[in-house]
Motif scaffolding. Structure first.
Motif, PDB file in Angstrom:
ATOM      1  N   LEU A 165      -7.814   0.667   7.330  1.00  0.00           N
ATOM      2  CA  LEU A 165      -8.430   0.062   6.038  1.00  0.00           C
ATOM      3  C   LEU A 165      -9.671   0.855   6.034  1.00  0.00           C
ATOM      4  O   LEU A 165     -10.390   1.496   6.540  1.00  0.00           O
ATOM      5  CB  LEU A 165      -8.530  -1.431   6.561  1.00  0.00           C
ATOM      6  CG  LEU A 165      -7.279  -2.137   6.947  1.00  0.00           C
ATOM      7  CD1 LEU A 165      -7.660  -3.624   7.504  1.00  0.00           C
ATOM      8  CD2 LEU A 165      -6.356  -2.178   5.873  1.00  0.00           C
ATOM      9  N   ASN A 166     -10.130   0.389   4.710  1.00  0.00           N
ATOM     10  CA  ASN A 166     -11.314   1.062   3.962  1.00  0.00           C
ATOM     11  C   ASN A 166     -11.461   2.526   3.867  1.00  0.00           C
ATOM     12  O   ASN A 166     -12.305   3.268   4.057  1.00  0.00           O
ATOM     13  CB  ASN A 166     -12.511   0.573   4.743  1.00  0.00           C
ATOM     14  CG  ASN A 166     -12.503  -1.111   4.827  1.00  0.00           C
ATOM     15  OD1 ASN A 166     -12.529  -1.625   3.791  1.00  0.00           O
ATOM     16  ND2 ASN A 166     -12.914  -1.496   6.062  1.00  0.00           N
ATOM     17  N   ARG A 212      -2.733  -0.939   6.108  1.00  0.00           N
ATOM     18  CA  ARG A 212      -3.691  -0.115   6.694  1.00  0.00           C
ATOM     19  C   ARG A 212      -3.223   1.367   6.165  1.00  0.00           C
ATOM     20  O   ARG A 212      -4.214   1.949   6.090  1.00  0.00           O
ATOM     21  CB  ARG A 212      -3.843  -0.289   8.198  1.00  0.00           C
ATOM     22  CG  ARG A 212      -2.501   0.260   8.784  1.00  0.00           C
ATOM     23  CD  ARG A 212      -2.787  -0.093  10.483  1.00  0.00           C
ATOM     24  NE  ARG A 212      -1.671   0.276  11.184  1.00  0.00           N
ATOM     25  CZ  ARG A 212      -1.200   1.412  11.505  1.00  0.00           C
ATOM     26  NH1 ARG A 212      -1.591   2.623  11.102  1.00  0.00           N
ATOM     27  NH2 ARG A 212       0.050   1.697  12.181  1.00  0.00           N
ATOM     28  N   ALA A 213      -2.228   1.658   5.929  1.00  0.00           N
ATOM     29  CA  ALA A 213      -1.938   3.084   5.759  1.00  0.00           C
ATOM     30  C   ALA A 213      -1.765   3.479   4.292  1.00  0.00           C
ATOM     31  O   ALA A 213      -1.779   4.454   3.771  1.00  0.00           O
ATOM     32  CB  ALA A 213      -0.626   3.443   6.485  1.00  0.00           C
TER      33      ALA A 213
END
Length: 215
Positions: A165-166, A212-213
């Motif tokens: 994430l981010n 997340r990816a």
């Protein structure tokens, strides 16, 4: 070749006294119900004939890892420690080896009664993340492996942009997976080209890896 069964599940539902005729390639040519058995039929007496299963989630290259991770080496072994070993394994894997491993796995699936597979494929690039001359090289070789064995295929190139994430950067072991959107669309286009004149049960899909990816 003809197969006769007293009870079978066909597209219209359950049917009695069914004959399935296979062509020279082993594919179904005709299905008839309410017929009498012939002497040359392979008679599945007292058995139920069902459509073959589909393997809905495959990463075929992982077949060659069998035996490397089945024994716990540390008290805190987990998915994450397994993943590190998988990354290390991938560093040595060539496209030609991926094709050979996939052909073996698809053959094993057929032997176990599967007729098709959904192949979630995410090893797109060279070690270090450099593209192959054909950006869809490994996808095309997976398709070649399926065609050699005769299994039905839904090929699902996996979209992997970031390591977490981010906008977390890809870790070293993930560099073979990563693409931005433009690169991923190129992989889809090149893979679609390789599916021209493929059997009807060869399909192409899209597989964003996870929240997340992918941003």
């Amino acid at each position: 070749m003809n197969i006769f069964a007293e009870l079978a599940l066909i597209p219209e539902g359950w049917a009695k006294n069914v004959r399935v005729t296979l062509d020279q390639t082993g594919r179904i040519a005709t299905v008839e119900s309410g017929v009498e058995p012939n002497p040359d039929d392979q008679n599945f007496r007292n058995r139920i004939l069902l459509p073959a299963m589909s393997n809905l989630h495959s990463h075929s290259f992982q077949r060659a890892m069998s035996g490397l991770t089945e024994k716990r080496l540390e008290k805190r072994d987990s998915f994450w420690s397994w993943r590190e070993l998988m990354y290390s394994f991938l560093e040595r894997l060539t496209p030609e080896q991926m094709e050979a491993i996939s052909a073996l796995v698809f053959m094993e699936m057929l032997e176990c009664g599967y007729a098709s597979v959904g192949e979630f494929h995410y090893v797109h690039h060279q070690s270090g993340g450099q593209h192959y001359e054909n950006i869809a090289e490994t996808s095309c070789l997976i398709i070649n492996a399926a065609r050699k064995t005769g299994i039905g295929l839904t090929h699902l190139p996996v979209f992997y942009m970031q390591g977490g994430l981010n906008d977390k950067k890809l870790a070293e072991g993930q560099l073979r997976f990563g693409n931005d959107l433009e690169q991923y669309l190129r992989i889809l286009d090149k893979t679609q080209d390789s599916l021209r004149n493929a059997p009807e049960d060869y399909l192409l899909g899209m597989a964003p890896h996870s929240l997340r990816a992918v941003s």
